[in-house]
Design a protein around this motif. Sequence first.
Motif, PDB file in Angstrom:
ATOM      1  N   ASP A  72       0.862  -1.269   0.092  1.00 53.05           N
ATOM      2  CA  ASP A  72       0.178   0.034  -0.066  1.00 53.05           C
ATOM      3  C   ASP A  72       0.782   1.195  -0.114  1.00 53.05           C
ATOM      4  N   ILE A  73       2.342   1.040  -0.085  1.00 52.74           N
ATOM      5  CA  ILE A  73       3.221   2.088   0.113  1.00 52.74           C
ATOM      6  C   ILE A  73       3.811   2.246  -1.164  1.00 52.74           C
ATOM      7  N   PRO A  74       4.307   3.140  -1.830  1.00 50.26           N
ATOM      8  CA  PRO A  74       4.909   2.986  -3.045  1.00 50.26           C
ATOM      9  C   PRO A  74       6.551   2.605  -2.578  1.00 50.26           C
ATOM     10  N   ALA A  88       8.795   5.905  -8.726  1.00 45.87           N
ATOM     11  CA  ALA A  88       8.083   5.335  -7.527  1.00 45.87           C
ATOM     12  C   ALA A  88       6.982   4.598  -8.038  1.00 45.87           C
ATOM     13  N   ASP A  90       3.474   3.065  -7.446  1.00 40.58           N
ATOM     14  CA  ASP A  90       2.521   2.851  -6.442  1.00 40.58           C
ATOM     15  C   ASP A  90       1.969   1.447  -6.594  1.00 40.58           C
ATOM     16  N   THR A  91       0.943   1.282  -5.688  1.00 40.62           N
ATOM     17  CA  THR A  91       0.342  -0.213  -5.513  1.00 40.62           C
ATOM     18  C   THR A  91      -0.002  -0.739  -6.875  1.00 40.62           C
TER      19      THR A  91
ATOM     20  N   LYS B  76      -5.725   4.264   0.224  1.00 42.10           N
ATOM     21  CA  LYS B  76      -5.717   3.014   0.365  1.00 42.10           C
ATOM     22  C   LYS B  76      -6.817   2.622   1.732  1.00 42.10           C
ATOM     23  N   HIS B 111       1.861  11.890  -0.719  1.00 39.69           N
ATOM     24  CA  HIS B 111       2.149  10.495  -1.024  1.00 39.69           C
ATOM     25  C   HIS B 111       3.055  10.226  -2.060  1.00 39.69           C
ATOM     26  N   ALA B 143       9.997  11.513  -4.017  1.00 43.25           N
ATOM     27  CA  ALA B 143       9.877  10.170  -4.776  1.00 43.25           C
ATOM     28  C   ALA B 143       9.929  10.289  -6.231  1.00 43.25           C
TER      29      ALA B 143
END
Lengths: 122, 321
Positions: A72-74, A88, A90-91, B76, B111, B143
Amino acid sequence: MKIALRILGTSIFLVGGFGQLAGLRARTHAAPLPQQMAHEMTSEVKIDNFSFSPATLQIKAGTKVTWTNADDIPHTVVSDDKIFKSKALDTDEKFSFTFDKPGTYPYFCSLHPKMTAKVVVQ
Amino acid sequence: MKKIEDEIKFDHNGDGIDRRGFLKCMAWAGTGTLCVMKGGVMKSFSLSRLGELDPAAAAGELSFVQISDSHMGFNKPANPDVIGTLKAAIEKINALPGNPEFLLHTGDITHLSKPEEFDNVQQILRGAKVKESFYVPGEHDVAIDEGKEFLERYGKGTKGAGWHSFDKNGVHFVGLVNVVNLKAGGLGTLGHEQLEWLEDDLKAKKSSTPIVVFAHIPLWSVYPEWGWGTEDAAQALSYLKKFGSVTVLNGHIHQTMQKVEGNITFHTAASTAFPQPAPGKADSPGPMKVPAEQLRSVLGVTSVNFVRGQKALAVVDSNLA
């Protein structure tokens, strides 16, 4: 375009023996077969629970490796020697790299550098 | 299973949180921290315990708030509404008695470092009744572009990847960046250039000057197995030894913790987005999922119901619902 497709079709036909193997693979969901034609060689690495699995992936030169992020985290896939570097992920996002030269390729997640693994190419 | 120390001896800031409380009841939730500088010593108050806050105790020369890890763009199950929970945190700040001077965001603002994620946070924080805001990036803010987007927005007047310092009411604040150029197998990293800058920045300060250092990844080794620490923090902390009062504020671990070491008090802040497990209490530090109907009632609640000695601390329900 049609001709190109036909040629492609023919080449697939010619490696029919492998086609059967591929069919078997599809039915059983087995891991990628070790003895595959160069253009078919693929391998998978799963990113899950803040780790790469397998942590050491053994492949033959010419294999295309695909990483899939199941967290659930990149995460990122970054070669220690800067040979490959994903964005990065993602899911459920994927990153692929084809290893043409034999050698050991250590890599890590640049966001969570405790996550380390390697690809060993023969 | 790894044995980890499950308590600290101090609750010197009176915010009712210590390690034992955490590990027992997973009181990871919270919305932010009010920091008050009084007589050169910083006290912190959890915004989740706002109802208990004694206005006299919270008065001082300077007050500011810290929020962290808003992870804008995260969608999520652990929290599908990070916009809503960040807004709720801002409402808590605006409900404080007396306006805090400014706001510190200790990183993971977004994020995935996307411009629209930064936009959303900026828009929401515009609603906070503070005069100024200061930021350091988390690894999620650098990121996709090595921090370019972050620096375009928050890099004015900063050095390198965004480190900077400023003075407020006699207190010296230093924002450090320990999320770039991370090395395989390592922890957070400050790097040579930043350490040199820090040494130089602190050299001119009198030892009586209260210092507040803020950075994303903890500058103390919370749990190196999960990367919760900073490789070259010892070097940075050595420059802080001469000062009588040093406070270090971090985020990254999505739960509050405190530690006192000599002249330095370390704090980590809760996330406004989603909780992470206590060190070593899960297979990985990924987001902790709680049932959807409970999310809003648990985010922002510091349900610390531990007993230390004879003193029982009350449970305070202050949720975001």
